[in-house]
Design a protein around this motif. Structure first.
Motif, PDB file in Angstrom:
ATOM      1  N   PHE A  32       0.837  -1.200   0.000  1.00 10.18           N
ATOM      2  CA  PHE A  32       0.000   0.000   0.000  1.00 10.18           C
ATOM      3  C   PHE A  32       0.865   1.241   0.000  1.00 10.18           C
ATOM      4  CE2 PHE A  32      -2.581  -3.285   2.020  1.00 10.18           C
ATOM      5  CZ  PHE A  32      -3.662  -3.266   1.169  1.00 10.18           C
ATOM      6  N   GLY A  33       0.518   2.189  -0.880  1.00 12.43           N
ATOM      7  CA  GLY A  33       1.238   3.453  -0.956  1.00 12.43           C
ATOM      8  C   GLY A  33       0.513   4.514  -0.156  1.00 12.43           C
ATOM      9  N   SER A  34       0.438   5.730  -0.722  1.00 14.22           N
ATOM     10  CA  SER A  34      -0.229   6.821  -0.017  1.00 14.22           C
ATOM     11  C   SER A  34      -1.741   6.620   0.033  1.00 14.22           C
ATOM     12  CB  SER A  34       0.109   8.155  -0.679  1.00 14.22           C
ATOM     13  OG  SER A  34      -0.298   8.141  -2.040  1.00 14.22           O
ATOM     14  N   SER A  35      -2.250   5.729  -0.809  1.00 12.97           N
ATOM     15  CA  SER A  35      -3.659   5.349  -0.756  1.00 12.97           C
ATOM     16  C   SER A  35      -3.757   3.841  -0.993  1.00 12.97           C
ATOM     17  CB  SER A  35      -4.462   6.116  -1.816  1.00 12.97           C
ATOM     18  OG  SER A  35      -4.158   5.621  -3.095  1.00 12.97           O
ATOM     19  N   PRO A  36      -4.865   3.229  -0.637  1.00  9.81           N
ATOM     20  CA  PRO A  36      -4.986   1.777  -0.835  1.00  9.81           C
ATOM     21  C   PRO A  36      -4.959   1.365  -2.301  1.00  9.81           C
ATOM     22  CG  PRO A  36      -6.656   2.567   0.686  1.00  9.81           C
ATOM     23  CD  PRO A  36      -5.987   3.769   0.116  1.00  9.81           C
ATOM     24  N   LEU A  37      -5.131   2.312  -3.206  1.00 11.37           N
ATOM     25  CA  LEU A  37      -5.159   2.021  -4.630  1.00 11.37           C
ATOM     26  C   LEU A  37      -3.764   1.878  -5.238  1.00 11.37           C
ATOM     27  CD1 LEU A  37      -7.055   1.816  -7.131  1.00 11.37           C
ATOM     28  CD2 LEU A  37      -6.746   4.260  -7.390  1.00 11.37           C
ATOM     29  N   THR A  38      -2.736   2.322  -4.537  1.00 10.53           N
ATOM     30  CA  THR A  38      -1.381   2.302  -5.087  1.00 10.53           C
ATOM     31  C   THR A  38      -0.463   1.370  -4.307  1.00 10.53           C
ATOM     32  OG1 THR A  38      -0.721   4.176  -3.720  1.00 10.53           O
ATOM     33  CG2 THR A  38      -1.557   4.695  -5.911  1.00 10.53           C
ATOM     34  N   SER A  39       0.602   0.948  -4.950  1.00 12.26           N
ATOM     35  CA  SER A  39       1.662   0.163  -4.319  1.00 12.26           C
ATOM     36  C   SER A  39       2.968   0.932  -4.478  1.00 12.26           C
ATOM     37  CB  SER A  39       1.813  -1.198  -5.008  1.00 12.26           C
ATOM     38  OG  SER A  39       0.683  -1.981  -4.804  1.00 12.26           O
ATOM     39  N   GLN A  40       3.874   0.766  -3.534  1.00 10.76           N
ATOM     40  CA  GLN A  40       5.168   1.445  -3.605  1.00 10.76           C
ATOM     41  C   GLN A  40       6.225   0.472  -4.117  1.00 10.76           C
ATOM     42  OE1 GLN A  40       5.884   2.955   0.339  1.00 10.76           O
ATOM     43  NE2 GLN A  40       4.965   4.920  -0.176  1.00 10.76           N
ATOM     44  N   TYR A  41       7.022   0.957  -5.056  1.00 16.44           N
ATOM     45  CA  TYR A  41       8.105   0.169  -5.634  1.00 16.44           C
ATOM     46  C   TYR A  41       9.420   0.896  -5.449  1.00 16.44           C
ATOM     47  CZ  TYR A  41       4.681  -2.827  -7.881  1.00 16.44           C
ATOM     48  OH  TYR A  41       3.671  -3.716  -8.112  1.00 16.44           O
ATOM     49  N   TYR A  42      10.515   0.131  -5.520  1.00 22.62           N
ATOM     50  CA  TYR A  42      11.860   0.681  -5.392  1.00 22.62           C
ATOM     51  C   TYR A  42      12.646   0.276  -6.628  1.00 22.62           C
ATOM     52  CZ  TYR A  42      16.593   1.405  -3.672  1.00 22.62           C
ATOM     53  OH  TYR A  42      17.884   1.811  -3.530  1.00 22.62           O
ATOM     54  N   CYS A  43      13.336   1.221  -7.237  1.00 21.74           N
ATOM     55  CA  CYS A  43      14.165   0.946  -8.404  1.00 21.74           C
ATOM     56  C   CYS A  43      15.599   0.731  -7.932  1.00 21.74           C
ATOM     57  CB  CYS A  43      14.097   2.106  -9.392  1.00 21.74           C
ATOM     58  SG  CYS A  43      15.186   1.886 -10.806  1.00 21.74           S
ATOM     59  N   ARG A  44      16.148  -0.435  -8.252  1.00 24.66           N
ATOM     60  CA  ARG A  44      17.525  -0.729  -7.863  1.00 24.66           C
ATOM     61  C   ARG A  44      18.532  -0.008  -8.736  1.00 24.66           C
ATOM     62  NH1 ARG A  44      16.790  -6.718  -8.444  1.00 24.66           N
ATOM     63  NH2 ARG A  44      14.598  -6.575  -8.017  1.00 24.66           N
ATOM     64  N   ALA A  45      18.144   0.410  -9.934  1.00 21.21           N
ATOM     65  CA  ALA A  45      19.071   1.074 -10.851  1.00 21.21           C
ATOM     66  C   ALA A  45      19.341   2.524 -10.426  1.00 21.21           C
ATOM     67  CB  ALA A  45      18.530   1.029 -12.271  1.00 21.21           C
ATOM     68  N   ALA A  49      12.215   5.619  -5.166  1.00 22.81           N
ATOM     69  CA  ALA A  49      10.944   4.999  -4.801  1.00 22.81           C
ATOM     70  C   ALA A  49       9.849   5.676  -5.612  1.00 22.81           C
ATOM     71  CB  ALA A  49      10.684   5.164  -3.316  1.00 22.81           C
ATOM     72  N   PHE A  50       8.868   4.890  -6.052  1.00 20.34           N
ATOM     73  CA  PHE A  50       7.750   5.455  -6.802  1.00 20.34           C
ATOM     74  C   PHE A  50       6.510   4.620  -6.539  1.00 20.34           C
ATOM     75  CE2 PHE A  50       9.773   2.352  -9.517  1.00 20.34           C
ATOM     76  CZ  PHE A  50       8.736   1.701 -10.156  1.00 20.34           C
ATOM     77  N   GLU A  51       5.352   5.195  -6.858  1.00 20.63           N
ATOM     78  CA  GLU A  51       4.083   4.510  -6.657  1.00 20.63           C
ATOM     79  C   GLU A  51       3.479   4.129  -7.998  1.00 20.63           C
ATOM     80  OE1 GLU A  51       1.496   6.870  -4.251  1.00 20.63           O
ATOM     81  OE2 GLU A  51       2.568   6.346  -2.427  1.00 20.63           O
ATOM     82  N   GLN A  52       2.742   3.045  -7.986  1.00 25.86           N
ATOM     83  CA  GLN A  52       2.070   2.559  -9.189  1.00 25.86           C
ATOM     84  C   GLN A  52       0.644   2.183  -8.813  1.00 25.86           C
ATOM     85  OE1 GLN A  52       3.487   2.370 -12.232  1.00 25.86           O
ATOM     86  NE2 GLN A  52       1.738   1.470 -13.222  1.00 25.86           N
ATOM     87  N   VAL A  53      -0.315   2.531  -9.648  1.00 27.32           N
ATOM     88  CA  VAL A  53      -1.703   2.157  -9.406  1.00 27.32           C
ATOM     89  C   VAL A  53      -1.826   0.648  -9.572  1.00 27.32           C
ATOM     90  CG1 VAL A  53      -4.079   2.430 -10.204  1.00 27.32           C
ATOM     91  CG2 VAL A  53      -2.552   4.385 -10.177  1.00 27.32           C
ATOM     92  N   LYS A  54      -2.528   0.001  -8.654  1.00 23.93           N
ATOM     93  CA  LYS A  54      -2.615  -1.458  -8.666  1.00 23.93           C
ATOM     94  C   LYS A  54      -3.466  -1.995  -9.808  1.00 23.93           C
ATOM     95  CE  LYS A  54      -2.356  -1.906  -3.710  1.00 23.93           C
ATOM     96  NZ  LYS A  54      -3.081  -2.342  -2.532  1.00 23.93           N
ATOM     97  N   TRP A  55      -4.651  -1.466  -9.974  1.00 23.48           N
ATOM     98  CA  TRP A  55      -5.579  -2.011 -10.952  1.00 23.48           C
ATOM     99  C   TRP A  55      -5.667  -1.088 -12.139  1.00 23.48           C
ATOM    100  CZ3 TRP A  55      -6.794  -1.521  -5.747  1.00 23.48           C
ATOM    101  CH2 TRP A  55      -6.750  -2.712  -5.040  1.00 23.48           C
ATOM    102  N   GLY A  56      -5.707  -1.687 -13.330  1.00 23.77           N
ATOM    103  CA  GLY A  56      -5.854  -0.888 -14.546  1.00 23.77           C
ATOM    104  C   GLY A  56      -4.646  -0.020 -14.815  1.00 23.77           C
ATOM    105  N   THR A  57      -3.446  -0.585 -14.750  1.00 22.38           N
ATOM    106  CA  THR A  57      -2.249   0.227 -14.936  1.00 22.38           C
ATOM    107  C   THR A  57      -2.144   0.783 -16.335  1.00 22.38           C
ATOM    108  OG1 THR A  57      -0.964  -1.749 -15.411  1.00 22.38           O
ATOM    109  CG2 THR A  57      -0.928  -0.938 -13.139  1.00 22.38           C
TER     110      THR A  57
END
Length: 87
Positions: A32-45, A49-57
């Motif tokens: 869960f990110g800043s809202s339940p609709l998003t997930s937080q990801y981490y870029c190793r490159a 850190a960034f957020e992505q919408v879970k459904w209907g990307t």
């Protein structure tokens, strides 16, 4: 004839590409990110850190003008129908 081997991750969604550098080397940081609709990801490159919408990307396809049976949207310079004057 041999049966096809199913991979355990065959139906699992792939992590998104980084929105900053475009790298595919991302990992899920938080479900869960800043809202339940998003997930937080981490870029190793690029170590961002960034957020992505879970459904209907994927963004929905745009409907051609006039093809939608819904409400018609008007631009800022479109003329509005004349309203009846009350006398």
């Amino acid at each position: 004839m041999t049966a096809p081997v199913e991979r355990p991750d065959a139906g699992a969604p792939r992590p998104p590409h980084c929105v900053f550098c475009g790298s595919a080397e991302t990992e899920l940081m938080s479900l869960f990110g800043s809202s339940p609709l998003t997930s937080q990801y981490y870029c190793r490159a690029c170590r961002s850190a960034f957020e992505q919408v879970k459904w209907g990307t994927a963004p929905p396809a745009r409907v051609a003008a006039g093809a939608s049976p819904g409400r018609r949207r008007r631009g800022p310079d479109a003329k509005r129908p004349a309203s009846p004057r009350r006398g």
